[in-house]
Design a protein around this motif. Structure first.
Motif, PDB file in Angstrom:
ATOM      1  N   GLU A 143     -33.604   7.204  -6.548  1.00  0.00           N
ATOM      2  CA  GLU A 143     -33.030   8.183  -7.482  1.00  0.00           C
ATOM      3  C   GLU A 143     -32.251   9.282  -6.776  1.00  0.00           C
ATOM      4  O   GLU A 143     -31.298   9.830  -7.313  1.00  0.00           O
ATOM      5  CB  GLU A 143     -34.087   8.782  -8.416  1.00  0.00           C
ATOM      6  N   THR A 144     -32.624   9.586  -5.531  1.00  0.00           N
ATOM      7  CA  THR A 144     -31.919  10.637  -4.792  1.00  0.00           C
ATOM      8  C   THR A 144     -31.046  10.096  -3.657  1.00  0.00           C
ATOM      9  O   THR A 144     -30.283  10.856  -3.062  1.00  0.00           O
ATOM     10  CB  THR A 144     -32.921  11.654  -4.204  1.00  0.00           C
ATOM     11  N   ARG A 145     -31.163   8.798  -3.371  1.00  0.00           N
ATOM     12  CA  ARG A 145     -30.338   8.200  -2.308  1.00  0.00           C
ATOM     13  C   ARG A 145     -28.869   8.351  -2.669  1.00  0.00           C
ATOM     14  O   ARG A 145     -28.464   8.044  -3.789  1.00  0.00           O
ATOM     15  CB  ARG A 145     -30.675   6.724  -2.135  1.00  0.00           C
ATOM     16  N   GLU A 146     -28.070   8.832  -1.727  1.00  0.00           N
ATOM     17  CA  GLU A 146     -26.647   8.995  -1.996  1.00  0.00           C
ATOM     18  C   GLU A 146     -25.962   7.623  -2.028  1.00  0.00           C
ATOM     19  O   GLU A 146     -26.118   6.815  -1.119  1.00  0.00           O
ATOM     20  CB  GLU A 146     -25.977   9.876  -0.944  1.00  0.00           C
ATOM     21  N   VAL A 147     -25.213   7.410  -3.089  1.00  0.00           N
ATOM     22  CA  VAL A 147     -24.414   6.197  -3.225  1.00  0.00           C
ATOM     23  C   VAL A 147     -22.959   6.607  -3.047  1.00  0.00           C
ATOM     24  O   VAL A 147     -22.493   7.561  -3.666  1.00  0.00           O
ATOM     25  CB  VAL A 147     -24.621   5.543  -4.609  1.00  0.00           C
ATOM     26  N   VAL A 148     -22.270   5.889  -2.177  1.00  0.00           N
ATOM     27  CA  VAL A 148     -20.868   6.171  -1.896  1.00  0.00           C
ATOM     28  C   VAL A 148     -20.046   4.974  -2.349  1.00  0.00           C
ATOM     29  O   VAL A 148     -20.297   3.842  -1.934  1.00  0.00           O
ATOM     30  CB  VAL A 148     -20.629   6.435  -0.393  1.00  0.00           C
ATOM     31  N   MET A 155     -16.149   8.313  -4.143  1.00  0.00           N
ATOM     32  CA  MET A 155     -17.044   8.952  -5.097  1.00  0.00           C
ATOM     33  C   MET A 155     -18.448   8.943  -4.515  1.00  0.00           C
ATOM     34  O   MET A 155     -18.914   7.906  -4.032  1.00  0.00           O
ATOM     35  CB  MET A 155     -17.032   8.148  -6.411  1.00  0.00           C
ATOM     36  N   ARG A 156     -19.135  10.079  -4.549  1.00  0.00           N
ATOM     37  CA  ARG A 156     -20.501  10.197  -4.047  1.00  0.00           C
ATOM     38  C   ARG A 156     -21.383  10.721  -5.171  1.00  0.00           C
ATOM     39  O   ARG A 156     -20.996  11.639  -5.887  1.00  0.00           O
ATOM     40  CB  ARG A 156     -20.564  11.168  -2.864  1.00  0.00           C
ATOM     41  N   MET A 157     -22.575  10.132  -5.260  1.00  0.00           N
ATOM     42  CA  MET A 157     -23.500  10.584  -6.298  1.00  0.00           C
ATOM     43  C   MET A 157     -24.908  10.127  -5.951  1.00  0.00           C
ATOM     44  O   MET A 157     -25.077   9.147  -5.223  1.00  0.00           O
ATOM     45  CB  MET A 157     -23.086  10.026  -7.663  1.00  0.00           C
ATOM     46  N   PRO A 158     -25.917  10.828  -6.460  1.00  0.00           N
ATOM     47  CA  PRO A 158     -27.290  10.372  -6.247  1.00  0.00           C
ATOM     48  C   PRO A 158     -27.542   9.088  -7.045  1.00  0.00           C
ATOM     49  O   PRO A 158     -26.896   8.829  -8.066  1.00  0.00           O
ATOM     50  CB  PRO A 158     -28.145  11.530  -6.761  1.00  0.00           C
ATOM     51  N   GLY A 159     -28.481   8.276  -6.585  1.00  0.00           N
ATOM     52  CA  GLY A 159     -28.765   6.983  -7.184  1.00  0.00           C
ATOM     53  C   GLY A 159     -29.023   7.013  -8.676  1.00  0.00           C
ATOM     54  O   GLY A 159     -28.557   6.127  -9.402  1.00  0.00           O
ATOM     55  N   ALA A 160     -29.778   7.996  -9.158  1.00  0.00           N
ATOM     56  CA  ALA A 160     -30.086   8.054 -10.598  1.00  0.00           C
ATOM     57  C   ALA A 160     -28.802   8.202 -11.409  1.00  0.00           C
ATOM     58  O   ALA A 160     -28.628   7.544 -12.442  1.00  0.00           O
ATOM     59  CB  ALA A 160     -31.049   9.197 -10.889  1.00  0.00           C
TER      60      ALA A 160
END
Length: 163
Positions: free
Chosen positions: A108-113, A121-126
């Motif tokens: 849920e908090t892992r950064e997805v790029v 685009m970067r965002m947390p997993g959730a």
């Protein structure tokens, strides 16, 4: 995160496989060349049916990979028949079956790029799951369903939902 992704993707991939089976029966019963549906687009600037199904599997499998911090797996886009598309759906389901709840620890908090045409685009997993991966998955699945429905395949909400 596991419960919000893997069971959802798996259920709807199974449903889509059933939808494809009905489409294949439809073309056989009506004497329609399968290519007519496989290459059909709702509008000229939209992707054809086959690509919609391929992207549905991609957003499920790649989404799970990204949430778990894994290398993103790629399936070759070589399908030219309903049977091959159903095999792709089955392969995607099998792949998703290899994930466990433990794989999603910290997802849920892992950064997805993501690298998109518009940039990175970067965002947390959730946020990635709920605002990107699932909407993309359902967009392409719905478009595939709509192409078939538009072309006379007898489908209903139960087919889409897998009920």
């Amino acid at each position: 995160m596991y419960a919000a992704s893997i069971p959802v993707f798996t259920r709807f991939l199974t449903a889509l496989s059933g939808v494809l089976a009905k489409a294949e029966s439809h073309v056989e019963a009506q004497g329609i060349k399968p290519e007519a549906l496989l290459g059909f687009r709702l509008y000229p600037d939209m992707l054809p049916f086959t690509r919609q199904v391929q992207l549905t599997t991609d957003f499920a499998t790649r989404g799970a990979d990204r949430l778990c911090g894994r290398e993103v797996r790629s399936f070759p886009d070589t399908e030219t028949s309903f049977a091959e598309l159903r095999a792709r759906l089955a392969a995607a389901e099998d792949y998703l079956g290899g994930f466990s709840p433990a794989d999603f620890e910290g997802a849920e908090t892992r950064e997805v790029v993501l690298t998109l045409r518009i940039g990175e685009m970067r965002m947390p997993g959730a946020h990635f799951l709920e605002a990107y991966a699932k909407p993309q998955f359902f967009f392409h699945m719905t478009t595939a369903y709509d192409i078939l429905r538009h072309n006379g395949v007898a489908l209903g909400k139960r087919d889409f939902m897998g009920a």
